[in-house]
Enzyme design. Structure first.
Site, PDB file in Angstrom:
ATOM      1  N   GLY A  14       0.823  -1.195   0.000  1.00 54.56           N
ATOM      2  CA  GLY A  14       0.000   0.000   0.000  1.00 54.56           C
ATOM      3  C   GLY A  14       0.863   1.253   0.000  1.00 54.56           C
ATOM      4  O   GLY A  14       2.064   1.199   0.274  1.00 54.56           O
ATOM      5  N   GLY A  21       0.397  -5.240   0.380  1.00 52.13           N
ATOM      6  CA  GLY A  21      -0.802  -5.151  -0.443  1.00 52.13           C
ATOM      7  C   GLY A  21      -0.670  -5.841  -1.779  1.00 52.13           C
ATOM      8  O   GLY A  21      -1.666  -6.237  -2.384  1.00 52.13           O
ATOM      9  N   GLU A  63       5.944  -6.091   7.435  1.00 55.05           N
ATOM     10  CA  GLU A  63       5.367  -4.994   8.226  1.00 55.05           C
ATOM     11  C   GLU A  63       5.915  -4.850   9.636  1.00 55.05           C
ATOM     12  O   GLU A  63       5.904  -3.738  10.190  1.00 55.05           O
ATOM     13  CB  GLU A  63       3.842  -5.151   8.283  1.00 55.05           C
ATOM     14  CG  GLU A  63       3.120  -4.880   6.974  1.00 55.05           C
ATOM     15  CD  GLU A  63       3.153  -6.040   6.003  1.00 55.05           C
ATOM     16  OE1 GLU A  63       2.631  -5.909   4.879  1.00 55.05           O
ATOM     17  OE2 GLU A  63       3.713  -7.107   6.342  1.00 55.05           O
ATOM     18  N   ASP A 109      -0.982  -7.546   7.135  1.00 52.23           N
ATOM     19  CA  ASP A 109      -2.427  -7.382   7.026  1.00 52.23           C
ATOM     20  C   ASP A 109      -2.929  -7.967   5.704  1.00 52.23           C
ATOM     21  O   ASP A 109      -2.424  -8.983   5.261  1.00 52.23           O
ATOM     22  CB  ASP A 109      -2.808  -5.903   7.187  1.00 52.23           C
ATOM     23  CG  ASP A 109      -2.232  -5.016   6.100  1.00 52.23           C
ATOM     24  OD1 ASP A 109      -1.226  -5.382   5.466  1.00 52.23           O
ATOM     25  OD2 ASP A 109      -2.804  -3.925   5.863  1.00 52.23           O
TER      26      ASP A 109
END
Length: 363
Positions: free
Chosen positions: A79, A127, A150, A158
């Protein structure tokens, strides 16, 4: 002024479009088009992909959907973390809006009524894993470097990582989530995050083969077209350590994992322990708890719901902003985590990430 048909003008216009959507024969194509930013996802791109899926699903001439990344470096590096950093600092709703729509899109991939092919070529992180791992046909190459890094920026894996990293037996998923290790094609296949290996030099001809399928082609037809281009991958690099990983990461507390690595003392264990010591202690604890909840979860949506709820605490945490500063802004690669040690992370600090969202993703 140049005409709209001028090649230079056309190329410049295409460069400004973040998502290129087109139909080539029987193939609906989604091309992530931010190569200078390693195709990092923006909110506009998430919405573009959602609309493209709607259109391709309704188009009787489209037999399959393909997602690829423009440029030579990879599918997608994740992301747009700078947008999340800036939005969080400014107190805007941009980060929450992005996560809400991105996570809903992640769930949507698995419900697509047509084959969804992902070229996981080059860098596929965060992402980027989210737009590919839920595909029906996931293709890796010799250039694949897949990771969920992350914990190194004060965040947690995520886009449903607490689901897709916990569907296999053993602890390879736990290892990948906590360390952020880059997985090769062989590792991604061993972990169940990809389906087949195709050399990068054959991707162009594979696209032609998929585009040449009849409009009424089935998933089996797509599989056959891909199979004609597959080869055996190079041996996995991390998976051979699976017995050690399964033993050393089979704990529900990060401290126990670190202690097991220290007791083991092998070169692999020492290297792994050194990697963990560079990560945010708070992120490590939150990540492991999410993974253990994910292992017991009954659906991807339940895992995404847990992860979305946890993002609220991310925006309030010191470590996220410090991690992004060190990795993206100042690039000194020297984050000062707070708390600095696992033993200093309190139960209350971890619990803050597990309060249900007041506005759930899937009410």
């Amino acid at each position: 002024m140049p005409s709209t048909s001028d090649p230079a003008t056309t190329a410049a216009a295409a460069a400004e479009i973040q998502t290129l959507v087109e139909r080539t024969g029987a193939l609906g194509r989604i091309r992530l088009n931010r190569p200078k930013a390693l195709n990092s996802l923006t909110l506009a791109m998430v919405r573009d992909i959602e609309r493209a899926l709607d259109d391709f699903e309704d188009d009787t001439q489209v037999a399959a959907v393909l997602v690829t990344g423009e440029g030579e470096r990879g599918l997608c590096a994740g992301g747009d973390i700078r947008m999340i950093y800036d939005g969080g600092r400014a107190g805007t709703d941009a980060p929450v809006t992005f996560w809400r729509e991105e996570y809903r899109l992640n769930a949507r991939f698995g419900r697509l009524q047509k084959p969804y092919v992902a070229f996981m070529d080059g860098i596929v992180m965060g992402g980027g894993v989210g737009v590919s791992v839920y595909g029906s046909h996931r293709i890796v190459t010799e250039r694949t470097r897949l990771a969920m890094p992350e914990t190194g920026i004060g965040f947690f894996p995520d886009v449903g990582a607490s689901w897709f990293l916990t569907r296999q037996g053993g602890e390879l998923g736990t290892y990948a989530a906590l360390t952020g290790a880059q997985l090769s094609a062989g590792d991604a296949l061993a972990l169940g995050l990809a389906d087949v290996f195709v050399p990068s030099g054959r991707l162009a001809t594979l696209i032609e083969a998929l585009a040449a399928l009849p409009a009424g082609a089935t998933g089996a037809d797509v599989s056959a077209a891909i199979a004609a281009h597959t080869e055996a991958p190079e041996p996995a690099t991390i998976a051979p350590h699976r017995p050690d990983i399964d033993r050393l990461f089979a704990f529900d507390a990060v401290e126990e994992i670190v202690e097991a690595l220290e007791r083991d003392g092998s070169p692999f264990a020492e290297q792994t322990r050194a990697v963990l010591q560079t990560k945010s202690p708070l992120s490590l604890k939150v990540t492991l708890r999410l993974l253990r909840l994910g292992r017991a979860a009954s659906s991807l949506e339940a895992c995404l719901e847990n992860e979305f709820a946890a993002t609220a605490a991310v925006l309030r945490s010191h470590d996220f902003y410090e991690g992004v500063r060190a990795a993206v802004i100042d690039k000194d690669r020297n984050p000062q985590w707070r708390p600095a040690r696992l033993a200093e992370v309190t139960d209350d600090e971890v619990a803050a990430f597990f309060r249900p969202s007041s506005e759930p993703l899937f009410p």
